[in-house]
Design a protein around this motif. Structure first.
Motif, short mmCIF file in Angstrom:
data_model
loop_
_atom_site.label_atom_id
_atom_site.label_comp_id
_atom_site.label_asym_id
_atom_site.label_seq_id
_atom_site.Cartn_x
_atom_site.Cartn_y
_atom_site.Cartn_z
N ARG A 385 28.42 55.32 75.18
CA ARG A 385 29.82 55.03 75.49
C ARG A 385 30.66 55.35 74.25
O ARG A 385 30.19 55.21 73.12
CB ARG A 385 30.00 53.56 75.85
CG ARG A 385 29.13 53.10 77.03
CD ARG A 385 29.61 53.72 78.34
NE ARG A 385 28.82 53.25 79.47
CZ ARG A 385 27.85 53.95 80.07
NH1 ARG A 385 27.53 55.16 79.60
NH2 ARG A 385 27.19 53.44 81.08
N ASP A 406 35.29 56.19 82.70
CA ASP A 406 35.21 55.60 84.04
C ASP A 406 36.51 54.97 84.51
O ASP A 406 36.55 54.32 85.55
CB ASP A 406 34.10 54.55 84.09
CG ASP A 406 32.72 55.16 83.87
OD1 ASP A 406 32.54 56.33 84.26
OD2 ASP A 406 31.86 54.48 83.30
N LYS A 409 37.09 51.39 86.51
CA LYS A 409 35.84 50.86 87.04
C LYS A 409 34.93 50.33 85.95
O LYS A 409 34.04 49.52 86.20
CB LYS A 409 35.12 51.96 87.83
CG LYS A 409 35.88 52.41 89.07
CD LYS A 409 35.11 53.50 89.82
CE LYS A 409 35.88 53.95 91.06
NZ LYS A 409 35.17 55.03 91.79
N GLY A 410 35.11 50.80 84.73
CA GLY A 410 34.23 50.38 83.64
C GLY A 410 34.95 49.52 82.63
O GLY A 410 36.07 49.04 82.85
N ASP A 658 26.38 49.90 76.20
CA ASP A 658 26.77 48.65 76.84
C ASP A 658 25.90 47.48 76.39
O ASP A 658 26.38 46.36 76.24
CB ASP A 658 26.70 48.77 78.36
CG ASP A 658 27.86 49.56 78.94
OD1 ASP A 658 28.85 49.75 78.21
OD2 ASP A 658 27.78 50.00 80.09
#
Length: 778
Positions: A385, A406, A409-410, A658
């Motif tokens: 990420r 994203d 959504k992320g 993440d």
């Protein structure tokens, strides 16, 4: 002459009956000289003789005066009470036929207008639409009892018992405000009038007119109609007008499927809808509504006892389709800014008006950010990420914002995560040292050793001798130098470092994962441990804020708060908001001293963007790489950074995962350092974003302290610790002797994401030019 009757004879010689005789007055000329004196004496004697009232004492006179005063007070009070009772009655009677209450259909038609977003060059970026746009009006029968009860519990539990206003609530609100509190006192009908008219001025005129309209609305319609109108039009936050839209943006379900607990949370947001994402506030309001519902017996005791906080869906997942990718996050930041105190507007009002928002985002730079990330990250581990934030130092304007690919959504990896900054945090060590009186030519022992009881090590390929100047130590990112600078016997102390970072632009409170977190502090709010000196321990920051802090260096010590909105214009062209520049000297109240500190820091950072991450065409650039070692590892990293700037632009790039506690590797399987993927993205973005811009050099700094390192022939020396500017004092905070842990403590149950505050203690570093390991803070 006819004879007269004896009764008719005139009696002028007769004195009046019962008339007292009077003494014939004497002529003045007949009075003796002493008569006046004698008569005066007689009169005085007569007065004394006939005055039979006893003389009052002082106490009696005082009581008599009090009695008269209280009599007047009672009369005045009766008159005032009469006016208080009759005055409003008369005023309402006069105003009643002159006012009209707003009809719900008209209000709904005026809501949900589109908000247009523009780039900084005036071209259109996109639009923000309301979740309830083109909605149909609900009837009373279509609204579930759960929803009706929850709204009344939240705003007016006695709604069906009052005539459009709650007199007790008004009196209570007056008392609370008179005693220094804050309370509105408006019943549900009054709130409908206020929200429908959009007039929320804190004036008696507005409150009186609102009350009359509410009273008239109650007379001309029934309570069911009023409640329905309210539920169709009130604003619930998240862009939702009306409960039907609110149920979608909070739980993505129809109203009929909401539980009483979910309905209670949504209803609780009516009071302050702009705080919808504040989890602490949402829980407080939810508890209040649930308690009111229990008290009114709208839920059972068993349901109340079994209650669990109904966590709403993430804001990003429930917004209507519009902008996508990184621009969706830009839209969210714009909405947050409109709802903030900074702008003084609200999204609720903006949607009613249909405004045009001029943003700070430069279309060329925004595309450069997307292209840089896509190009460098192509073919890399799909779980990696990254974020990229670019800020204009001379204004604070956010020119590019890439918080992840994203979209909504992320996770927002620019402002929605906190990460250990590694060696990119070391410039704040230097700020603290410069404020203490040291200079970039001062030398420190660069050999691996114990400092304050902690074993600190450097990269094995350092070119610096045992005595290393600060400027060279910054270039090679030598942990021993900076740990000693902060935690050594003559160090600055950890609080001074945290203060420097806060002054540069690292906020003291950040919102991450729906919760506020205090930054750069130790456990329990104490000063941070010495690990902060090498970007470990509590040196956890948002990537976006590092771009802002380094922009302060680029602006020569002037801090400007970052922002996304430059101007908001109404539908008729009237300017509703205009950003105003508010520069603040960061490192010293005297601007020249703050400037000199920043310029000396820049002098140590100019040589770092070199080799594969050097700016194109010889453009002067400055910056600092950083890595965070994977806990328990000696050759793997879990986060990597590159933060750098020119006089025109400051950019921060971060790479991680993440999970937050796993190794990050490039597609060749090698550990990622700051000069690797983050540095390459930074370089590619800066080259493209600044293409065609003037190559501005950094100003020559005014030397502070020992500016030039000693010549090789000079004996090594450690600078005196008592050299300080007259207006600065060294921090009294003593650095902790706690050694940075090599393993990451167990996270709270259920927490495995990067938004959970990581607390492991790495100490990796790197030589930005060679990528050499420095297991101690990079």
């Amino acid at each position: 002459m006819p004879p007269r009757n004896p009764g008719e004879e005139r009696t002028t010689q007769m004195p009046p009956v019962n008339r007292p005789t009077q003494r014939e007055p004497e002529l003045i000329t007949h009075r003796e000289p002493d008569d006046e004196f004698l008569m005066a004496g007689v009169a005085d004697d007569d007065d004394e003789y006939y005055d039979d009232e006893p003389e009052l004492t002082e106490e009696e006179e005082r009581r008599l005066r009090k009695k008269k005063i209280w009599k007047r007070v009672r009369i005045g009070a009766f008159v005032a009470i009469g006016l208080m009772i009759l005055g409003p009655v008369i005023a309402i009677a006069v105003a009643y036929p002159l006012v009209e209450w707003p009809r719900p259909n008209e209000i709904a038609d005026a809501q949900d207008k589109t908000i247009t977003l523009l780039y900084s060059d005036g071209s259109e970026m996109g639009k923000i639409t309301s979740p309830g746009q083109n909605r149909t009006m609900l009837t009373y029968e279509e609204i579930p009892d759960n929803v009706k009860n929850a709204v009344m519990a939240a705003e007016d539990a006695n709604f069906y018992d009052n005539p459009g206003f709650d007199a007790k609530a008004i009196v209570r609100a007056v008392w609370i405000q008179a005693t220094g509190g804050s309370s509105g006192g408006s019943g549900l009908t009054q709130q409908y009038i206020k929200k429908a008219t959009g007039n929320e001025d804190p004036t008696l005129t507005r409150k009186f007119t609102e009350l009359v309209k509410a009273y008239k609305m109650s007379n001309e319609s029934d309570h069911n109609t009023i409640l329905t109108a309210y539920l169709n039009t009130v604003y619930f936050g998240r862009g939702a007008n009306g409960f039907k839209a609110a149920s979608q943006v909070y739980y993505n379900k129809p109203m009929k499927d909401l539980t009483p607990s979910e309905a209670a949370l949504i209803s609780g947001m009516i009071q302050t809808p702009s705080w919808s994402e504040d989890e602490e506030y949402a829980k407080k309001r939810w508890e209040f509504v649930m308690g009111q519902m229990l008290q009114k017996k709208w839920i059972s005791q068993a349901d109340y006892d079994a209650r669990q906080f109904p966590q709403p869906l993430p804001f990003e997942q429930t917004q209507p389709a519009g902008l996508d990718g990184p621009l969706a996050r830009v839209s969210q930041q714009v909405q947050n800014e409109i709802d903030s105190e900074l702008v003084g507007l609200t999204m609720e009002k903006a949607q009613k008006v249909g405004v045009t928002v001029h943003t700070t985002i430069d279309p060329k730079m925004q595309q450069a950010a997307v292209d840089a990330v896509n190009s460098v990250m192509d073919g890399q581990d799909a779980e990696l990420r990254t974020s990229l934030s670019a800020i204009e130092p001379q204004s604070g304007a956010v020119k590019a914002y890439y918080p992840g690919k994203d979209g909504l959504k992320g996770i927002d990896y620019a402002k929605g995560t906190i990460q250990e900054a590694g060696s990119s945090f070391k410039p704040f060590d230097l700020v603290a040292a410069l404020k203490m009186g040291k200079g970039i030519g001062d030398t420190y022992d660069a050999s691996p050793r114990k400092i304050a009881g902690v074993e600190i090590r450097n990269a094995g390929n350092t070119t610096c001798g045992k005595q290393c100047p600060i400027k060279q130590a910054m270039k090679e990112s030598l942990n021993t130098v900076f740990y000693d600078m902060v935690a050594g016997p003559e160090g600055t102390g950890t609080k001074a470092v945290a203060d420097a970072a806060h002054a540069a632009g690292i906020p003291k409170i950040v919102r991450v994962g729906g919760q506020d977190k205090q930054t750069l502090v130790g456990e329990g709010g104490n000063p941070p441990t010495a690990g902060i000196s090498i970007g470990a321990d509590s040196a956890q920051v948002r990537p976006f804020d590092m771009a802002s802090a380094f922009a302060t260096f680029a602006a020569r010590g002037i801090y400007r708060a970052p922002f996304f909105v430059t101007k908001i214009v109404g539908p008729t062209g009237d300017v509703l908001y205009q950003h105003v520049d508010q520069p603040v000297p960061a490192f010293d109240p005297v601007e020249t001293k703050s400037r000199d500190i920043a310029d000396n820091v820049t002098e140590t950072l100019k040589d770092i963007p070199s080799g594969p991450i050097a700016c194109a065409s010889g453009r002067p650039c400055a910056g600092k790489t950083g890595t965070h070692e994977l806990p328990g590892s000696v050759d793997q990293n879990s986060k990597a950074w590159m933060v750098g700037y020119t006089p025109q632009l400051s950019t921060s790039v971060w790479v991680g995962k993440d999970q937050g506690n796993v190794a990050i590797k490039n597609k060749q399987g090698n550990p990622i350092f700051g000069s690797g993927l983050p540095g390459l993205m930074w370089k590619k973005f800066m080259d493209t974003a600044l293409a065609g811009a003037q190559k501005e050099p950094f100003p020559k700094p005014v030397p502070l302290g020992n500016f030039n390192p000693p010549r090789k022939s000079d004996p090594p020396s450690t600078p005196p610790s008592n050299q300080q500017p007259s207006n600065q004092q060294p921090s009294n905070t003593q650095p902790s002797n706690t050694q940075p842990s090599q393993t990451r403590p167990t996270k709270p149950s259920g927490c495995g994401q990067i938004i959970c505050p990581p607390s492991g203690q790495p100490d990796p570093s790197e030589d930005p030019g060679t990528g050499g390991r420095n297991p101690g803070g990079g």
